[in-house]
Design a protein around this motif. Structure first.
Motif, PDB file in Angstrom:
ATOM      1  N   LEU A  17     -67.993  18.825  27.235  1.00 21.66           N
ATOM      2  CA  LEU A  17     -66.970  19.606  27.934  1.00 21.66           C
ATOM      3  C   LEU A  17     -66.472  20.768  27.073  1.00 21.66           C
ATOM      4  N   ARG A  18     -66.255  20.525  25.792  1.00 20.55           N
ATOM      5  CA  ARG A  18     -65.788  21.601  24.901  1.00 20.55           C
ATOM      6  C   ARG A  18     -66.827  22.724  24.788  1.00 20.55           C
ATOM      7  N   GLU A  19     -68.091  22.347  24.701  1.00 24.38           N
ATOM      8  CA  GLU A  19     -69.152  23.358  24.626  1.00 24.38           C
ATOM      9  C   GLU A  19     -69.223  24.167  25.920  1.00 24.38           C
ATOM     10  N   GLU A  20     -69.119  23.480  27.063  1.00 21.77           N
ATOM     11  CA  GLU A  20     -69.160  24.198  28.338  1.00 21.77           C
ATOM     12  C   GLU A  20     -67.935  25.091  28.507  1.00 21.77           C
ATOM     13  N   LEU A  21     -66.787  24.631  28.042  1.00 20.23           N
ATOM     14  CA  LEU A  21     -65.566  25.446  28.127  1.00 20.23           C
ATOM     15  C   LEU A  21     -65.719  26.718  27.306  1.00 20.23           C
ATOM     16  N   ALA A  22     -66.234  26.601  26.091  1.00 13.96           N
ATOM     17  CA  ALA A  22     -66.434  27.777  25.247  1.00 13.96           C
ATOM     18  C   ALA A  22     -67.398  28.760  25.897  1.00 13.96           C
ATOM     19  N   GLU A  23     -68.474  28.256  26.475  1.00 12.75           N
ATOM     20  CA  GLU A  23     -69.459  29.120  27.140  1.00 12.75           C
ATOM     21  C   GLU A  23     -68.854  29.774  28.383  1.00 12.75           C
ATOM     22  N   THR A  24     -68.084  29.040  29.139  1.00 14.36           N
ATOM     23  CA  THR A  24     -67.456  29.578  30.348  1.00 14.36           C
ATOM     24  C   THR A  24     -66.470  30.684  29.988  1.00 14.36           C
ATOM     25  N   ARG A  26     -66.567  32.531  27.324  1.00 18.79           N
ATOM     26  CA  ARG A  26     -67.365  33.666  26.844  1.00 18.79           C
ATOM     27  C   ARG A  26     -67.911  34.467  28.023  1.00 18.79           C
ATOM     28  N   LEU A  27     -68.424  33.785  29.030  1.00 18.05           N
ATOM     29  CA  LEU A  27     -68.989  34.479  30.196  1.00 18.05           C
ATOM     30  C   LEU A  27     -67.921  35.218  30.993  1.00 18.05           C
ATOM     31  N   ILE A  28     -66.728  34.639  31.097  1.00 13.75           N
ATOM     32  CA  ILE A  28     -65.626  35.320  31.790  1.00 13.75           C
ATOM     33  C   ILE A  28     -65.278  36.613  31.064  1.00 13.75           C
ATOM     34  N   GLU A  29     -65.169  36.543  29.755  1.00 12.41           N
ATOM     35  CA  GLU A  29     -64.844  37.741  28.964  1.00 12.41           C
ATOM     36  C   GLU A  29     -65.953  38.785  29.042  1.00 12.41           C
ATOM     37  N   GLU A  30     -67.186  38.322  28.987  1.00  8.91           N
ATOM     38  CA  GLU A  30     -68.343  39.213  29.000  1.00  8.91           C
ATOM     39  C   GLU A  30     -68.458  39.988  30.312  1.00  8.91           C
ATOM     40  N   SER A  31     -67.996  39.412  31.386  1.00 12.34           N
ATOM     41  CA  SER A  31     -68.171  40.048  32.691  1.00 12.34           C
ATOM     42  C   SER A  31     -67.039  41.003  33.073  1.00 12.34           C
ATOM     43  N   LYS A  32     -66.095  41.245  32.179  1.00 13.50           N
ATOM     44  CA  LYS A  32     -64.959  42.123  32.506  1.00 13.50           C
ATOM     45  C   LYS A  32     -65.400  43.504  32.970  1.00 13.50           C
ATOM     46  N   GLU A  33     -66.376  44.080  32.305  1.00 13.63           N
ATOM     47  CA  GLU A  33     -66.803  45.438  32.651  1.00 13.63           C
ATOM     48  C   GLU A  33     -67.414  45.517  34.052  1.00 13.63           C
ATOM     49  N   TYR A  34     -68.016  44.430  34.510  1.00 10.00           N
ATOM     50  CA  TYR A  34     -68.639  44.427  35.837  1.00 10.00           C
ATOM     51  C   TYR A  34     -67.609  44.274  36.957  1.00 10.00           C
ATOM     52  N   ARG A  35     -66.413  43.762  36.595  1.00 11.29           N
ATOM     53  CA  ARG A  35     -65.360  43.579  37.590  1.00 11.29           C
ATOM     54  C   ARG A  35     -64.439  44.790  37.689  1.00 11.29           C
ATOM     55  N   ALA A  36     -64.613  45.740  36.799  1.00 11.92           N
ATOM     56  CA  ALA A  36     -63.735  46.914  36.766  1.00 11.92           C
ATOM     57  C   ALA A  36     -63.885  47.720  38.059  1.00 11.92           C
ATOM     58  N   ARG A  65     -64.352  34.173  39.756  1.00 14.22           N
ATOM     59  CA  ARG A  65     -63.469  33.195  40.410  1.00 14.22           C
ATOM     60  C   ARG A  65     -64.045  31.787  40.266  1.00 14.22           C
ATOM     61  N   ARG A  66     -65.348  31.652  40.468  1.00 12.30           N
ATOM     62  CA  ARG A  66     -65.975  30.333  40.329  1.00 12.30           C
ATOM     63  C   ARG A  66     -65.921  29.845  38.882  1.00 12.30           C
ATOM     64  N   ARG A  67     -66.112  30.757  37.940  1.00 15.53           N
ATOM     65  CA  ARG A  67     -66.027  30.373  36.524  1.00 15.53           C
ATOM     66  C   ARG A  67     -64.605  29.975  36.152  1.00 15.53           C
ATOM     67  N   GLN A  68     -63.618  30.679  36.685  1.00 11.94           N
ATOM     68  CA  GLN A  68     -62.216  30.328  36.424  1.00 11.94           C
ATOM     69  C   GLN A  68     -61.913  28.923  36.974  1.00 11.94           C
ATOM     70  N   HIS A  69     -62.428  28.639  38.171  1.00 11.58           N
ATOM     71  CA  HIS A  69     -62.235  27.318  38.775  1.00 11.58           C
ATOM     72  C   HIS A  69     -62.887  26.244  37.899  1.00 11.58           C
ATOM     73  N   ARG A  70     -64.084  26.523  37.412  1.00 11.09           N
ATOM     74  CA  ARG A  70     -64.775  25.570  36.543  1.00 11.09           C
ATOM     75  C   ARG A  70     -63.999  25.372  35.245  1.00 11.09           C
ATOM     76  N   GLU A  75     -60.748  21.956  31.693  1.00 11.99           N
ATOM     77  CA  GLU A  75     -59.481  21.746  30.981  1.00 11.99           C
ATOM     78  C   GLU A  75     -58.774  20.485  31.481  1.00 11.99           C
ATOM     79  N   ARG A  76     -58.855  20.221  32.785  1.00 12.44           N
ATOM     80  CA  ARG A  76     -58.254  19.001  33.336  1.00 12.44           C
ATOM     81  C   ARG A  76     -58.968  17.762  32.817  1.00 12.44           C
ATOM     82  N   ALA A  77     -60.293  17.822  32.722  1.00 14.78           N
ATOM     83  CA  ALA A  77     -61.055  16.679  32.191  1.00 14.78           C
ATOM     84  C   ALA A  77     -60.687  16.430  30.729  1.00 14.78           C
ATOM     85  N   LEU A  78     -60.567  17.492  29.944  1.00 17.57           N
ATOM     86  CA  LEU A  78     -60.181  17.337  28.536  1.00 17.57           C
ATOM     87  C   LEU A  78     -58.768  16.766  28.424  1.00 17.57           C
TER      88      LEU A  78
END
Length: 115
Positions: A17-24, A26-36, A65-70, A75-78
């Motif tokens: 879960l911690r590894e998936e959270l870190a990756e999620t 990272r992907l949310i931050e990485e996609s900021k430019e595409y959401r502009a 939005r899906r990544r934020q939900h994930r 975080e709830r599981a942790l």
């Protein structure tokens, strides 16, 4: 047979879960430019190119939005791990099968209580 009462099993899920959270995150931050917002520049972007850019922006926003939900689910599981409630059905209180948690470690209900 692995059971959720086994501390090593819970630690393995926590690590996953911690590894998936870190990756999620990272992907949310990485996609900021595409959401502009798509710039309206008639000189460099034609009408179809602008429509394509707007479609890509909408898709990026949906993925985020899906990544934020994930992220919230992880975080709830942790949090349930910290509280000692992880791996037990939130509806009936029975242990959730480890094989079910292998599919998705954020599941909160057993198979019988799943919607």
């Amino acid at each position: 047979m692995k059971t959720i009462e086994d501390a090593d099993v819970v630690k393995a899920f926590e690590q996953r879960l911690r590894e998936e959270l870190a990756e999620t995150i990272r992907l949310i931050e990485e996609s900021k430019e595409y959401r502009a917002p798509v710039e309206l520049d008639q000189q460099s972007v034609g009408r179809l190119s602008r429509m394509d850019a707007m479609q890509q922006q909408a898709m990026a926003q949906d993925i985020t939005r899906r990544r934020q939900h994930r992220k919230v689910s992880i975080e709830r599981a942790l949090s349930r791990i910290r509280d000692g409630e992880y791996g037990y059905c939130s509806e009936c209180g029975e242990p959730i099968a480890v094989r079910r948690l292998d599919i998705d470690p954020t599941f909160e209900t057993c198979v019988r209580c799943a919607p």
